[in-house]
Design an enzyme around this catalytic site. Structure first.
Site, PDB file in Angstrom:
ATOM      1  N   HIS A 166      44.794   7.771  17.868  1.00  0.00           N
ATOM      2  CA  HIS A 166      45.252   7.801  19.237  1.00  0.00           C
ATOM      3  C   HIS A 166      46.106   9.143  19.117  1.00  0.00           C
ATOM      4  CE1 HIS A 166      49.048   6.390  17.559  1.00  0.00           C
ATOM      5  NE2 HIS A 166      48.701   5.249  16.977  1.00  0.00           N
ATOM      6  N   GLU A 211      48.654   5.000  23.059  1.00  0.00           N
ATOM      7  CA  GLU A 211      48.639   3.856  22.515  1.00  0.00           C
ATOM      8  C   GLU A 211      49.813   3.225  22.106  1.00  0.00           C
ATOM      9  OE1 GLU A 211      48.190   1.250  18.465  1.00  0.00           O
ATOM     10  OE2 GLU A 211      49.410   3.073  19.121  1.00  0.00           O
ATOM     11  N   GLU A 212      50.853   3.780  21.834  1.00  0.00           N
ATOM     12  CA  GLU A 212      52.096   3.129  21.145  1.00  0.00           C
ATOM     13  C   GLU A 212      52.695   2.472  22.336  1.00  0.00           C
ATOM     14  OE1 GLU A 212      52.714   2.912  18.290  1.00  0.00           O
ATOM     15  OE2 GLU A 212      51.926   4.674  17.148  1.00  0.00           O
ATOM     16  N   ASP A 231      49.181  10.008  20.625  1.00  0.00           N
ATOM     17  CA  ASP A 231      50.675  10.030  20.844  1.00  0.00           C
ATOM     18  C   ASP A 231      51.400   9.450  19.649  1.00  0.00           C
ATOM     19  OD1 ASP A 231      49.426   7.275  21.201  1.00  0.00           O
ATOM     20  OD2 ASP A 231      51.330   6.569  22.157  1.00  0.00           O
TER      21      ASP A 231
END
Length: 486
Positions: free
Chosen positions: A76, A145-146, A78
């Site tokens: 991902h 994603e986070e 981020d």
């Protein structure tokens, strides 16, 4: 960045250094995405984006490997933006400043972004290094994603051509992950009623800091201090005997990080100031005793302050404080199936307060849907008792373990051949995107590996240098060993 140039393997560390130089916190990944797209074009790779911003890069097979099963390496884009209170850093503008500290790479006062920057760098390094032998290859880099797995939720069927997906978002060398927890965000909102601070009161700011913080899934079993819970415990225990009035409560910054710091602004009668001071010292001593091993650096500060804020009314304050104190937090249940793995947990991650409203955000995780539903039901119950508004949203599925996964067995066998020891095949109590990928790609064989990362989602985040080399050896050996497609 020159310090990382000393490290091996290259170009992985060079690429990671470049990633660090481009700000990419959640919701601000576009500059990094643009750089990667231009880099891919310059290298002559096929690159495209989908409707949610995910990046897909394709590279043809090494000569002689054209008949192998196709593989997609996934990471991902981020990173989690966390910094120490005394660090001046704008994650949307300032580069991360990595440096070597003994056996580790860490950053100056902020999260490092090794989660998932090292995995991303490894995928791009495979593309860049023509000495790596592989079949048809794709690299998928997902958005945001986070804070909600936006890219994984938006991934469409038919875009990927691969048969196998290798997720690079694990954080322990020597462990192979074949399943993960699902999760859901639970937000509680209080409408606040305020009134003037009574005459003869003095106002103070109480700050709890020095906690380690960490990943709300991967570190939840460690018993780390949660600043929100610890401040609420003090307020709930002493608001009545001190005649204490609450003006402000702020703690945590993202729901998937254990809160490291928090503060409250309170008012007490002038004749209670001595008692408040003594209780602060006593409570700090209690916490230092209880958390001596896991939180040796915690401090509880109290200083007189001036403010124009009004106090919460007595009923409003009690409902809010008692809710924060009573809300479950941490490990709810360990798994019976995956020994030593947390089955269900939650994190009282973020508390914010404006003049008219307070908001509490939890992240609930579980390996099983019924466990997730159980915690949501508990939070719903105490929200109703506290007469607060609530909502559960952003639910994402877990990744169901498959003990017969061919790629999992291939990775395990390759690890044994390379290092002469048996890896641990695990289920992780954290949110990997694999569970969401299974919806558009139900037949794709998936596994997750990565280097050793400690303190993810906190300014103590660091990645073990030697483990990056071992992870790289494993990843490239697995790519070479991918079987012929039937």
């Amino acid at each position: 960045m020159s310090e990382l140039a000393k490290l091996s393997p290259q170009p992985l560390w060079d690429i990671f250094a470049k990633i660090c130089s481009i700000p990419h916190p959640s919701h601000h990944e576009e500059a990094l995405a643009t750089h990667i797209i231009e880099w891919s074009k310059q290298k002559g790779f096929h690159v495209e984006r989908d409707q949610v911003g995910n990046i897909l890069i394709r590279k043809a097979a090494t000569k002689g490997y054209e008949d192998r099963k196709a593989v997609v390496l996934q990471a991902h884009l981020d990173m989690v933006p966390q910094k120490n209170n005394d660090t001046v850093h704008d994650f949307t503008k300032d580069p991360i400043r990595p440096y070597i500290n003994g056996e580790w790479v860490t950053a100056e006062g902020t999260t490092l972004g090794a989660d998932n920057g090292v995995g991303m760098a490894s995928a791009l390094a495979v593309l860049a290094d023509d000495s790596v032998e592989h079949g048809p290859l794709e690299v998928l880099l997902t958005m945001t994603e986070e804070t909600g797995m936006d890219g994984a939720f938006g991934l469409q069927a038919g875009w990927l051509q691969a048969d196998i997906l290798i997720n690079t978002d694990s954080e322990e060398e020597g462990e192979i992950y074949m399943g993960c927890a699902g999760g859901v965000d639970f937000t509680v909102t209080f409408d606040l009623a305020r009134e003037a601070i009574p005459q003869g009161y003095k106002t103070f700011t109480m700050t709890l800091k020095g906690l380690k913080g960490g990943h709300s899934g991967g570190d939840v079993h460690l018993g780390l201090g949660n600043a929100n819970k610890l401040l609420a415990r003090f307020l709930a225990g002493h608001q009545e005997d001190l005649g204490l009035k609450l003006l402000e409560f702020t703690g945590g910054t993202v729901r998937n990080a254990i809160p490291r710091e928090g503060h409250v602004i309170i008012a007490v009668p002038a004749d209670k100031v001595t008692e408040l001071t003594a209780l602060r010292a006593r409570y700090e001593g209690i916490l230092k005793n209880e958390l001596a091993v896991v939180e040796p650096n915690l401090v509880l500060l109290l200083e007189e302050t001036q403010t124009k804020l009004q106090a919460l009314t007595e009923d409003c304050q009690k409902r809010f404080v008692f809710f924060l104190n009573a809300a479950p937090n941490g490990v709810i249940r360990m798994s019976d199936v995956a020994k030593g793995v947390v089955e269900t947990s939650l994190n009282e991650g973020v508390v914010t307060m404006t003049d008219k409203q307070a908001e509490v955000i939890f992240l609930v995780r579980s390996l099983i849907d019924s466990g997730k539903n159980y915690v949501v039901n508990m939070l719903t119950s105490i929200s109703k008792l506290a007469q607060a508004k609530y909502k559960a949203e952003g639910s994402y599925p877990g990744w169901q373990p498959d003990a017969d996964s061919p790629v999992m067995h291939l990775v395990s066998e390759t690890y044994q051949k390379l290092f002469g020891k048996t890896p641990n095949v695990m289920v992780i109590h954290a949110g990997l995107e694999c569970g969401l990928f299974k919806k558009p790609y139900p037949d794709m064989d998936m596994v997750s590996i990565g280097p050793t990362i400690r303190g993810a989602h906190s300014p103590d985040e660091r990645v073990h240098i030697a483990s990056v080399g071992e992870y790289w050896k494993l990843l490239t050996a697995v790519l070479k060993a991918i079987p012929v497609k039937n």
